[in-house]
Design a protein around this motif. Structure first.
Motif, PDB file in Angstrom:
ATOM      1  N   PHE A   8      31.479  58.850  31.699  1.00 57.91           N
ATOM      2  CA  PHE A   8      31.218  57.593  32.397  1.00 57.91           C
ATOM      3  C   PHE A   8      31.933  57.595  33.735  1.00 57.91           C
ATOM      4  CE2 PHE A   8      30.715  56.418  27.933  1.00 57.91           C
ATOM      5  CZ  PHE A   8      29.506  55.743  27.974  1.00 57.91           C
ATOM      6  N   SER A   9      31.231  57.135  34.758  1.00 53.52           N
ATOM      7  CA  SER A   9      31.877  56.999  36.065  1.00 53.52           C
ATOM      8  C   SER A   9      32.530  55.619  36.124  1.00 53.52           C
ATOM      9  CB  SER A   9      30.876  57.173  37.196  1.00 53.52           C
ATOM     10  OG  SER A   9      29.879  56.183  37.119  1.00 53.52           O
ATOM     11  N   TYR A  10      33.550  55.489  36.935  1.00 48.12           N
ATOM     12  CA  TYR A  10      34.253  54.215  37.038  1.00 48.12           C
ATOM     13  C   TYR A  10      34.931  54.130  38.396  1.00 48.12           C
ATOM     14  CZ  TYR A  10      38.320  57.085  35.887  1.00 48.12           C
ATOM     15  OH  TYR A  10      39.286  58.056  35.891  1.00 48.12           O
ATOM     16  N   THR A  11      35.294  52.919  38.747  1.00 42.77           N
ATOM     17  CA  THR A  11      36.048  52.671  39.968  1.00 42.77           C
ATOM     18  C   THR A  11      37.404  52.118  39.563  1.00 42.77           C
ATOM     19  OG1 THR A  11      34.027  52.152  41.169  1.00 42.77           O
ATOM     20  CG2 THR A  11      36.092  51.389  42.140  1.00 42.77           C
ATOM     21  N   GLU A  12      38.447  52.773  40.004  1.00 43.43           N
ATOM     22  CA  GLU A  12      39.802  52.325  39.713  1.00 43.43           C
ATOM     23  C   GLU A  12      40.314  51.519  40.899  1.00 43.43           C
ATOM     24  OE1 GLU A  12      44.162  54.258  38.752  1.00 43.43           O
ATOM     25  OE2 GLU A  12      42.364  55.429  38.370  1.00 43.43           O
ATOM     26  N   LYS A  13      40.867  50.352  40.613  1.00 42.16           N
ATOM     27  CA  LYS A  13      41.401  49.502  41.667  1.00 42.16           C
ATOM     28  C   LYS A  13      42.887  49.294  41.417  1.00 42.16           C
ATOM     29  CE  LYS A  13      37.023  47.194  42.391  1.00 42.16           C
ATOM     30  NZ  LYS A  13      36.333  45.898  42.505  1.00 42.16           N
ATOM     31  N   ASN A  14      43.686  49.459  42.475  1.00 40.93           N
ATOM     32  CA  ASN A  14      45.133  49.314  42.372  1.00 40.93           C
ATOM     33  C   ASN A  14      45.526  47.934  42.872  1.00 40.93           C
ATOM     34  OD1 ASN A  14      47.937  49.358  42.769  1.00 40.93           O
ATOM     35  ND2 ASN A  14      47.919  51.577  43.034  1.00 40.93           N
ATOM     36  N   ILE A  15      45.885  47.047  41.949  1.00 36.78           N
ATOM     37  CA  ILE A  15      46.217  45.674  42.341  1.00 36.78           C
ATOM     38  C   ILE A  15      47.549  45.571  43.063  1.00 36.78           C
ATOM     39  CG2 ILE A  15      44.776  44.654  40.546  1.00 36.78           C
ATOM     40  CD1 ILE A  15      47.434  44.076  39.012  1.00 36.78           C
ATOM     41  N   ASN A  16      48.370  46.605  42.989  1.00 35.34           N
ATOM     42  CA  ASN A  16      49.636  46.594  43.721  1.00 35.34           C
ATOM     43  C   ASN A  16      49.439  46.872  45.202  1.00 35.34           C
ATOM     44  OD1 ASN A  16      51.345  46.069  41.506  1.00 35.34           O
ATOM     45  ND2 ASN A  16      51.198  48.210  40.894  1.00 35.34           N
ATOM     46  N   GLU A  17      48.372  47.573  45.526  1.00 38.71           N
ATOM     47  CA  GLU A  17      48.111  47.960  46.913  1.00 38.71           C
ATOM     48  C   GLU A  17      46.973  47.182  47.564  1.00 38.71           C
ATOM     49  OE1 GLU A  17      47.434  52.158  46.818  1.00 38.71           O
ATOM     50  OE2 GLU A  17      49.446  52.600  46.090  1.00 38.71           O
ATOM     51  N   ASP A  18      46.141  46.524  46.754  1.00 40.40           N
ATOM     52  CA  ASP A  18      44.939  45.882  47.270  1.00 40.40           C
ATOM     53  C   ASP A  18      44.911  44.407  46.861  1.00 40.40           C
ATOM     54  OD1 ASP A  18      42.380  45.115  48.012  1.00 40.40           O
ATOM     55  OD2 ASP A  18      41.361  46.701  46.892  1.00 40.40           O
ATOM     56  N   VAL A  19      45.188  43.534  47.815  1.00 41.10           N
ATOM     57  CA  VAL A  19      45.238  42.097  47.555  1.00 41.10           C
ATOM     58  C   VAL A  19      43.889  41.586  47.062  1.00 41.10           C
ATOM     59  CG1 VAL A  19      45.591  39.826  48.617  1.00 41.10           C
ATOM     60  CG2 VAL A  19      47.095  41.717  49.201  1.00 41.10           C
ATOM     61  N   LYS A  20      42.805  42.073  47.639  1.00 38.16           N
ATOM     62  CA  LYS A  20      41.468  41.626  47.241  1.00 38.16           C
ATOM     63  C   LYS A  20      41.205  41.967  45.765  1.00 38.16           C
ATOM     64  CE  LYS A  20      36.625  41.902  48.552  1.00 38.16           C
ATOM     65  NZ  LYS A  20      35.636  42.496  49.449  1.00 38.16           N
ATOM     66  N   SER A  21      41.608  43.135  45.333  1.00 38.61           N
ATOM     67  CA  SER A  21      41.432  43.521  43.934  1.00 38.61           C
ATOM     68  C   SER A  21      42.279  42.655  43.014  1.00 38.61           C
ATOM     69  CB  SER A  21      41.796  44.994  43.727  1.00 38.61           C
ATOM     70  OG  SER A  21      40.844  45.824  44.354  1.00 38.61           O
ATOM     71  N   ARG A  22      43.485  42.315  43.439  1.00 42.57           N
ATOM     72  CA  ARG A  22      44.363  41.454  42.644  1.00 42.57           C
ATOM     73  C   ARG A  22      43.744  40.065  42.510  1.00 42.57           C
ATOM     74  NH1 ARG A  22      48.942  42.827  44.636  1.00 42.57           N
ATOM     75  NH2 ARG A  22      48.883  41.482  46.448  1.00 42.57           N
ATOM     76  N   GLN A  23      43.178  39.535  43.577  1.00 38.94           N
ATOM     77  CA  GLN A  23      42.515  38.238  43.533  1.00 38.94           C
ATOM     78  C   GLN A  23      41.285  38.289  42.623  1.00 38.94           C
ATOM     79  OE1 GLN A  23      41.961  37.702  47.767  1.00 38.94           O
ATOM     80  NE2 GLN A  23      43.512  36.082  47.815  1.00 38.94           N
ATOM     81  N   GLU A  24      40.528  39.368  42.702  1.00 33.90           N
ATOM     82  CA  GLU A  24      39.357  39.550  41.844  1.00 33.90           C
ATOM     83  C   GLU A  24      39.783  39.536  40.375  1.00 33.90           C
ATOM     84  OE1 GLU A  24      35.779  42.842  41.229  1.00 33.90           O
ATOM     85  OE2 GLU A  24      37.501  43.339  42.467  1.00 33.90           O
ATOM     86  N   LEU A  25      40.851  40.239  40.058  1.00 34.66           N
ATOM     87  CA  LEU A  25      41.351  40.313  38.682  1.00 34.66           C
ATOM     88  C   LEU A  25      41.688  38.920  38.153  1.00 34.66           C
ATOM     89  CD1 LEU A  25      42.394  42.222  36.357  1.00 34.66           C
ATOM     90  CD2 LEU A  25      44.630  41.982  37.433  1.00 34.66           C
ATOM     91  N   THR A  26      42.416  38.157  38.941  1.00 39.72           N
ATOM     92  CA  THR A  26      42.884  36.862  38.454  1.00 39.72           C
ATOM     93  C   THR A  26      41.840  35.754  38.584  1.00 39.72           C
ATOM     94  OG1 THR A  26      43.923  36.373  40.594  1.00 39.72           O
ATOM     95  CG2 THR A  26      45.295  37.398  38.896  1.00 39.72           C
ATOM     96  N   GLU A  27      41.113  35.725  39.686  1.00 38.94           N
ATOM     97  CA  GLU A  27      40.194  34.616  39.935  1.00 38.94           C
ATOM     98  C   GLU A  27      38.830  34.794  39.268  1.00 38.94           C
ATOM     99  OE1 GLU A  27      40.137  34.044  44.177  1.00 38.94           O
ATOM    100  OE2 GLU A  27      42.311  33.757  44.246  1.00 38.94           O
ATOM    101  N   ILE A  28      38.310  35.997  39.268  1.00 38.44           N
ATOM    102  CA  ILE A  28      36.978  36.227  38.697  1.00 38.44           C
ATOM    103  C   ILE A  28      37.067  36.538  37.211  1.00 38.44           C
ATOM    104  CG2 ILE A  28      34.929  37.714  38.732  1.00 38.44           C
ATOM    105  CD1 ILE A  28      35.404  38.013  41.768  1.00 38.44           C
ATOM    106  N   TYR A  29      38.012  37.412  36.844  1.00 41.41           N
ATOM    107  CA  TYR A  29      38.089  37.873  35.455  1.00 41.41           C
ATOM    108  C   TYR A  29      39.164  37.160  34.640  1.00 41.41           C
ATOM    109  CZ  TYR A  29      35.009  41.315  37.401  1.00 41.41           C
ATOM    110  OH  TYR A  29      33.957  41.918  38.036  1.00 41.41           O
ATOM    111  N   ASN A  30      39.890  36.223  35.281  1.00 41.00           N
ATOM    112  CA  ASN A  30      40.915  35.430  34.597  1.00 41.00           C
ATOM    113  C   ASN A  30      41.880  36.302  33.798  1.00 41.00           C
ATOM    114  OD1 ASN A  30      42.111  32.963  34.089  1.00 41.00           O
ATOM    115  ND2 ASN A  30      41.044  32.732  32.143  1.00 41.00           N
ATOM    116  N   SER A  31      42.279  37.404  34.390  1.00 42.36           N
ATOM    117  CA  SER A  31      43.186  38.341  33.745  1.00 42.36           C
ATOM    118  C   SER A  31      44.437  38.508  34.604  1.00 42.36           C
ATOM    119  CB  SER A  31      42.503  39.699  33.562  1.00 42.36           C
ATOM    120  OG  SER A  31      43.391  40.622  32.979  1.00 42.36           O
TER     121      SER A  31
END
Length: 60
Positions: A8-31
């Motif tokens: 399976f292919s996947y995209t890894e996002k680093n929430i420590n380095e990428d503010v947009k990914s951190r916001q996506e994690l918390t705001e969209i996925y409630n995680s």
């Protein structure tokens, strides 16, 4: 990684380095923890191997 082992292919996002990914994690996925794995509509918080296999339809 598990996903690569099964081809399976996947995209890894680093929430420590990428503010947009951190916001996506918390705001969209409630995680607030990692890993959070999103497959289609399924959101898996933490590494839950059985749930991951079920969502990916992996039978062993």
């Amino acid at each position: 990684m598990f996903l690569s082992e099964y081809g399976f292919s996947y995209t890894e996002k680093n929430i420590n380095e990428d503010v947009k990914s951190r916001q996506e994690l918390t705001e969209i996925y409630n995680s607030y923890s990692t890993p959070t794995i999103v497959i289609g509509e399924a959101v898996i918080t933490g590494f839950d191997l059985e749930k991951l296999k079920k969502v990916l339809d992996i039978k062993e």
